[in-house]
Design a protein around this motif. Structure first.
Motif, PDB file in Angstrom:
ATOM      1  N   MET A 132      -3.011  -7.292  -9.339  1.00  0.00           N
ATOM      2  CA  MET A 132      -1.862  -6.817  -8.562  1.00  0.00           C
ATOM      3  C   MET A 132      -0.649  -6.643  -9.461  1.00  0.00           C
ATOM      4  SD  MET A 132       0.153  -8.575  -5.362  1.00  0.00           S
ATOM      5  CE  MET A 132       1.630  -7.784  -4.692  1.00  0.00           C
ATOM      6  N   PRO A 133      -0.101  -5.432  -9.579  1.00  0.00           N
ATOM      7  CA  PRO A 133       1.098  -5.220 -10.391  1.00  0.00           C
ATOM      8  C   PRO A 133       2.360  -5.522  -9.593  1.00  0.00           C
ATOM      9  CG  PRO A 133       0.356  -3.137  -9.502  1.00  0.00           C
ATOM     10  CD  PRO A 133      -0.631  -4.170  -9.023  1.00  0.00           C
ATOM     11  N   GLU A 134       3.463  -5.676 -10.294  1.00  0.00           N
ATOM     12  CA  GLU A 134       4.761  -5.745  -9.630  1.00  0.00           C
ATOM     13  C   GLU A 134       5.203  -4.323  -9.289  1.00  0.00           C
ATOM     14  OE1 GLU A 134       7.394  -6.489  -7.565  1.00  0.00           O
ATOM     15  OE2 GLU A 134       6.974  -8.412  -8.540  1.00  0.00           O
ATOM     16  N   THR A 135       5.665  -4.090  -8.061  1.00  0.00           N
ATOM     17  CA  THR A 135       6.053  -2.732  -7.635  1.00  0.00           C
ATOM     18  C   THR A 135       7.533  -2.629  -7.327  1.00  0.00           C
ATOM     19  OG1 THR A 135       5.513  -3.272  -5.327  1.00  0.00           O
ATOM     20  CG2 THR A 135       3.763  -2.293  -6.680  1.00  0.00           C
ATOM     21  N   LYS A 136       8.264  -3.717  -7.475  1.00  0.00           N
ATOM     22  CA  LYS A 136       9.685  -3.731  -7.120  1.00  0.00           C
ATOM     23  C   LYS A 136      10.469  -2.678  -7.900  1.00  0.00           C
ATOM     24  CE  LYS A 136      12.473  -6.661  -8.967  1.00  0.00           C
ATOM     25  NZ  LYS A 136      13.180  -7.880  -9.408  1.00  0.00           N
ATOM     26  N   ARG A 137      11.050  -1.739  -7.169  1.00  0.00           N
ATOM     27  CA  ARG A 137      11.943  -0.712  -7.725  1.00  0.00           C
ATOM     28  C   ARG A 137      11.297   0.138  -8.811  1.00  0.00           C
ATOM     29  NH1 ARG A 137      17.802  -3.900  -8.069  1.00  0.00           N
ATOM     30  NH2 ARG A 137      17.736  -4.734  -5.953  1.00  0.00           N
ATOM     31  N   LYS A 138       9.978   0.206  -8.824  1.00  0.00           N
ATOM     32  CA  LYS A 138       9.295   0.980  -9.852  1.00  0.00           C
ATOM     33  C   LYS A 138       8.837   2.325  -9.307  1.00  0.00           C
ATOM     34  CE  LYS A 138       7.625  -2.780 -12.782  1.00  0.00           C
ATOM     35  NZ  LYS A 138       6.432  -3.375 -13.451  1.00  0.00           N
ATOM     36  N   LYS A 139       8.808   3.294 -10.209  1.00  0.00           N
ATOM     37  CA  LYS A 139       8.252   4.589  -9.859  1.00  0.00           C
ATOM     38  C   LYS A 139       6.728   4.492  -9.829  1.00  0.00           C
ATOM     39  CE  LYS A 139      12.066   7.052 -12.101  1.00  0.00           C
ATOM     40  NZ  LYS A 139      12.446   8.027 -13.155  1.00  0.00           N
ATOM     41  N   LEU A 140       6.109   5.463  -9.155  1.00  0.00           N
ATOM     42  CA  LEU A 140       4.662   5.431  -9.010  1.00  0.00           C
ATOM     43  C   LEU A 140       3.960   5.491 -10.366  1.00  0.00           C
ATOM     44  CD1 LEU A 140       2.308   5.370  -7.036  1.00  0.00           C
ATOM     45  CD2 LEU A 140       2.401   7.860  -6.932  1.00  0.00           C
ATOM     46  N   SER A 141       4.494   6.267 -11.289  1.00  0.00           N
ATOM     47  CA  SER A 141       3.868   6.378 -12.613  1.00  0.00           C
ATOM     48  C   SER A 141       3.896   5.036 -13.349  1.00  0.00           C
ATOM     49  CB  SER A 141       4.592   7.440 -13.442  1.00  0.00           C
ATOM     50  OG  SER A 141       5.974   7.129 -13.564  1.00  0.00           O
ATOM     51  N   GLN A 142       4.965   4.271 -13.180  1.00  0.00           N
ATOM     52  CA  GLN A 142       5.060   2.958 -13.813  1.00  0.00           C
ATOM     53  C   GLN A 142       4.056   1.975 -13.203  1.00  0.00           C
ATOM     54  OE1 GLN A 142       9.293   2.568 -12.886  1.00  0.00           O
ATOM     55  NE2 GLN A 142       9.750   2.539 -15.088  1.00  0.00           N
ATOM     56  N   ILE A 143       3.874   2.069 -11.892  1.00  0.00           N
ATOM     57  CA  ILE A 143       2.925   1.182 -11.205  1.00  0.00           C
ATOM     58  C   ILE A 143       1.505   1.497 -11.634  1.00  0.00           C
ATOM     59  CG2 ILE A 143       1.995   0.519  -8.949  1.00  0.00           C
ATOM     60  CD1 ILE A 143       4.794   1.163  -7.787  1.00  0.00           C
ATOM     61  N   GLN A 144       1.160   2.783 -11.668  1.00  0.00           N
ATOM     62  CA  GLN A 144      -0.203   3.184 -12.014  1.00  0.00           C
ATOM     63  C   GLN A 144      -0.559   2.844 -13.460  1.00  0.00           C
ATOM     64  OE1 GLN A 144      -0.151   7.357 -10.904  1.00  0.00           O
ATOM     65  NE2 GLN A 144      -0.995   6.913  -8.868  1.00  0.00           N
ATOM     66  N   ALA A 145       0.457   2.737 -14.305  1.00  0.00           N
ATOM     67  CA  ALA A 145       0.196   2.395 -15.713  1.00  0.00           C
ATOM     68  C   ALA A 145      -0.377   0.980 -15.850  1.00  0.00           C
ATOM     69  CB  ALA A 145       1.486   2.523 -16.525  1.00  0.00           C
ATOM     70  N   PHE A 146      -0.180   0.127 -14.846  1.00  0.00           N
ATOM     71  CA  PHE A 146      -0.682  -1.250 -14.891  1.00  0.00           C
ATOM     72  C   PHE A 146      -2.205  -1.266 -14.956  1.00  0.00           C
ATOM     73  CE2 PHE A 146      -2.380  -4.977 -12.688  1.00  0.00           C
ATOM     74  CZ  PHE A 146      -1.721  -6.018 -13.328  1.00  0.00           C
ATOM     75  N   TRP A 147      -2.852  -0.338 -14.261  1.00  0.00           N
ATOM     76  CA  TRP A 147      -4.312  -0.313 -14.237  1.00  0.00           C
ATOM     77  C   TRP A 147      -4.900   0.519 -15.380  1.00  0.00           C
ATOM     78  CZ3 TRP A 147      -1.964   0.574  -9.212  1.00  0.00           C
ATOM     79  CH2 TRP A 147      -1.992  -0.554  -8.405  1.00  0.00           C
ATOM     80  N   PRO A 175       0.812  -1.233   0.000  1.00  0.00           N
ATOM     81  CA  PRO A 175       0.000   0.000   0.000  1.00  0.00           C
ATOM     82  C   PRO A 175       0.838   1.272   0.000  1.00  0.00           C
ATOM     83  CG  PRO A 175      -0.838  -1.569   1.606  1.00  0.00           C
ATOM     84  CD  PRO A 175       0.482  -2.087   1.141  1.00  0.00           C
ATOM     85  N   ASN A 176       2.024   1.216   0.590  1.00  0.00           N
ATOM     86  CA  ASN A 176       2.892   2.388   0.599  1.00  0.00           C
ATOM     87  C   ASN A 176       3.483   2.682  -0.772  1.00  0.00           C
ATOM     88  OD1 ASN A 176       3.412   3.497   3.501  1.00  0.00           O
ATOM     89  ND2 ASN A 176       3.378   1.275   3.748  1.00  0.00           N
ATOM     90  N   GLU A 177       3.495   1.680  -1.646  1.00  0.00           N
ATOM     91  CA  GLU A 177       4.128   1.854  -2.948  1.00  0.00           C
ATOM     92  C   GLU A 177       3.155   2.267  -4.041  1.00  0.00           C
ATOM     93  OE1 GLU A 177       7.968  -1.054  -2.981  1.00  0.00           O
ATOM     94  OE2 GLU A 177       6.047  -2.044  -3.277  1.00  0.00           O
ATOM     95  N   VAL A 178       1.859   2.093  -3.836  1.00  0.00           N
ATOM     96  CA  VAL A 178       0.899   2.339  -4.917  1.00  0.00           C
ATOM     97  C   VAL A 178       0.103   3.630  -4.728  1.00  0.00           C
ATOM     98  CG1 VAL A 178       0.684  -0.096  -5.494  1.00  0.00           C
ATOM     99  CG2 VAL A 178      -0.856   0.889  -3.798  1.00  0.00           C
ATOM    100  N   PHE A 179       0.413   4.391  -3.660  1.00  0.00           N
ATOM    101  CA  PHE A 179      -0.300   5.648  -3.432  1.00  0.00           C
ATOM    102  C   PHE A 179       0.684   6.804  -3.301  1.00  0.00           C
ATOM    103  CE2 PHE A 179      -3.468   2.586  -1.946  1.00  0.00           C
ATOM    104  CZ  PHE A 179      -4.615   3.093  -2.525  1.00  0.00           C
ATOM    105  N   THR A 180       0.231   7.982  -3.700  1.00  0.00           N
ATOM    106  CA  THR A 180       1.036   9.188  -3.519  1.00  0.00           C
ATOM    107  C   THR A 180       1.088   9.537  -2.040  1.00  0.00           C
ATOM    108  OG1 THR A 180      -0.940  10.532  -3.883  1.00  0.00           O
ATOM    109  CG2 THR A 180       0.503  10.132  -5.774  1.00  0.00           C
ATOM    110  N   ILE A 181       2.019  10.410  -1.663  1.00  0.00           N
ATOM    111  CA  ILE A 181       2.258  10.684  -0.252  1.00  0.00           C
ATOM    112  C   ILE A 181       1.043  11.302   0.433  1.00  0.00           C
ATOM    113  CG2 ILE A 181       3.221  12.993  -0.621  1.00  0.00           C
ATOM    114  CD1 ILE A 181       5.235  12.340   1.619  1.00  0.00           C
ATOM    115  N   ASP A 182       0.240  12.086  -0.296  1.00  0.00           N
ATOM    116  CA  ASP A 182      -0.930  12.705   0.342  1.00  0.00           C
ATOM    117  C   ASP A 182      -2.030  11.690   0.611  1.00  0.00           C
ATOM    118  OD1 ASP A 182      -1.378  12.437  -2.432  1.00  0.00           O
ATOM    119  OD2 ASP A 182      -3.003  13.903  -2.342  1.00  0.00           O
TER     120      ASP A 182
END
Length: 563
Positions: free
Chosen positions: A548-563, A487-494
């Motif tokens: 569920m995407p892979e989040t290892k060492r990825k930037k948030l923009s790369q993770i969000q592109a999965f959906w 959850p810490n990797e797939v959301f922006t800080i706010d």
């Protein structure tokens, strides 16, 4: 013409450390490298020191020892004290008033109770623990678990309310209330056994019995309040501790560092189990100290927390760039933090502070699947049945024939295998990745649950214990740490505090449901109760396989592109 050499980045840093500037702009790095006759294949990564430093180690240890470790002790300890707590809350506080074989063994060895001659001098019920009628056994099993229910209910409240502390406190300072809750809980835990106890050796007289029960209700109430506050601290720590660890981690190390939250929970579970052996605090007159001593770590944390740097990401969000740079320099022990600071600023540039409702987050295409998968991960962490092992292993192992000292060694074996597997996860979470570990864990656990039902029903005790140990190891390799990391990797800080609070609340809510209903369901279904966990694991496997995407060492923009 000199041929550039390939050297480790750390050596390159030492070569250019004479440069007097505090921040070396990225466009200067190549010039400095060429000037020094050096070659680096990834100039961008060269600007991001990704390594452990003394400051980073100090921050991780202080935070996890004063929150995560404490949570682990509160999970692992009470299970081994249940043979004392249950008679005590039922109204049978004297040392020989025990009914299970392990508790009677302790009473015989340490309190000289003689269960063979009780009929000769049992005038006041000193040895007597009445058998519960069949029609009341389900209700009694529920009431016996109230202290555990208080703990997990507190965790649910703590997880859900943690986000509100961020309205008034910083990322670092929000950890302090978590420690204060546990400190109060430890103080309250000491009191009950001093105002309601039966330390008498031999058959007590009527006056002793009357004086023993004078403050019974107050003592039990303080005990339940203490357990609720411990749960409140534990639930809150799952939010505030993981967010802080996420914020201070270099991107390529965040999975590794955040796994330390789960690692120290596991260490705490094992230590709590060891402290609870009868040779230490696992006795009739000491179990309250066995559950209270961990407050010393919270007390130390209340002072040491102020020596740690604030979250650089939070400072960037607050438009305090200079302070963020100071924090990064302190954590990285390097002046080469400009590129990392710029990366943080780019990630958070488009973020605007929002206070979205749960419905809005689910209906938004931006937040729906990150939130749903985060909730699913945290829910299945509990619906996999892991805490039936740590909360109810006393009953499970006793039913399988592990009694007397064998019970304690079997309980400690569960803590040891959990610790070893979690240590292995520190490496795997960054090498293999989050998604494969989760899916493999769920698949194997589903198969194990089917076998566990068969072995328990056929009373194959050794085989059942081995399966339980394998289950714990597989859980620790995936579901254990990643439910807090993801959850810490797939959301922006706010959005992170609100999203993580919702996810952790789901975790503790499912934990509460399992805690309440497992004793009842196990009475009805016996060993087949584990098929219920099997069903939930299959359901979660299908959902996470597709969403569920892979989040290892990825930037948030790369993770969000999965959906």
């Amino acid at each position: 013409m000199r041929t550039p050499s390939t050297i480790p980045f750390s050596e390159f840093i030492r070569k250019i450390s004479h440069v007097p500037t505090d921040e070396i702009p990225r466009n200067k790095i190549r010039t400095l490298m060429i000037h020094n006759g050096l070659r680096c294949e990834n100039i961008h990564s060269a600007t991001l020191p990704q390594r452990w430093t003394l400051s980073l180690i100090k921050a991780v240890l202080i935070v996890t020892l004063s929150t995560s470790f404490v949570m682990g002790v509160n999970i692992g300890g009470p299970n081994v004290y249940n043979s004392f707590i249950v008679p005590w809350t039922r109204g049978y506080p004297f040392p020989c008033q025990k009914d299970d074989e392990t508790a009677q063994w302790i009473a015989q060895v340490w309190w000289k109770c003689d269960y063979k001659k009780t009929l000769l001098f049992n005038k006041t019920g000193y040895y007597y623990l009445p058998t519960t009628p069949m029609d009341k056994q389900v209700w009694e099993r529920f009431t016996d678990a109230i202290h555990t229910i208080c703990f997990v209910s507190g965790g649910t409240v703590g997880g859900f309310t943690a986000k509100y502390w961020y309205k008034y406190l910083t990322r670092r300072n929000a950890i302090v209330p978590c420690m204060i809750y546990q400190l109060i809980a430890s103080i309250l835990m000491i009191i009950p056994l001093y105002i309601y106890h039966g330390y008498t050796r031999g058959d007590p007289d009527r006056k002793t019995i009357r004086e023993t029960f004078e403050y019974k209700e107050i003592a039990i109430a303080l005990f339940y309040i203490s357990r609720f506050l411990s749960g409140l601290s534990a639930g809150m720590s799952c939010v505030v501790t993981t967010i802080y660890l996420m914020d201070i981690s270099p991107r390529t190390m965040r999975g590794n560092i955040m796994t330390f939250h789960q690692l120290f929970i596991v260490v705490g579970v094992l230590v709590g189990q060891i402290i609870g052996v009868p040779w230490l605090f696992g006795q009739h007159d000491k179990w309250n100290w066995g559950m209270a001593w961990v407050g010393l770590f919270s007390l130390a944390g209340c002072f040491l927390i102020w020596t740690l740097p604030e979250s650089p990401r939070w400072l960037v969000q607050e438009r305090e760039r200079n302070e963020a740079a100071v924090s990064l320099r302190h954590l990285r022990r390097s002046n080469l933090i400009e590129a990392e600071l710029e990366e943080i600023e780019r990630q958070e540039a488009s973020v605007t502070t929002q206070d979205l409702s749960f419905y809005t987050m689910c209906s938004s295409t931006r937040f729906r699947w990150p939130l749903i998968t985060s909730i699913a991960l945290n829910a299945i962490q509990q619906l996999s049945g892991i805490n039936t092992i740590f909360f109810y292993s006393h009953e499970i192992l006793s039913a399988l024939g592990f009694v007397k000292d064998r019970f304690y060694w079997s309980v400690i074996s569960t803590g040891l295998i959990n610790l070893v597997a979690t240590v292995v996860t520190l490496k795997l979470v960054e090498s293999i990745g989050r998604r494969p570990l989760i899916l493999c864990s769920l698949g194997i656990i589903t198969f194990i649950m089917v076998l566990l039902c068969i072995f328990i029903q056929t009373y194959l005790s050794i085989a059942a214990l081995i399966l339980m140990l394998i289950f714990i190891a597989v859980f620790a390799l995936g579901l254990g740490p990643i439910a807090f990391v993801y959850p810490n990797e797939v959301f922006t800080i706010d959005m992170r505090p609100a999203a993580l609070s919702i996810s952790i609340s789901a975790n503790w809510l499912c934990n509460t449901l399992v805690t309440i209903f497992f004793p009842v369901l196990s009475s009805i279904f016996q060993g087949y109760v584990f098929l219920i966990f099997c069903f939930w694991c299959l359901l979660a496997f299908v959902l996470l396989w597709y969403k569920m995407p892979e989040t290892k060492r990825k930037k948030l923009s790369q993770i969000q592109a999965f959906w």
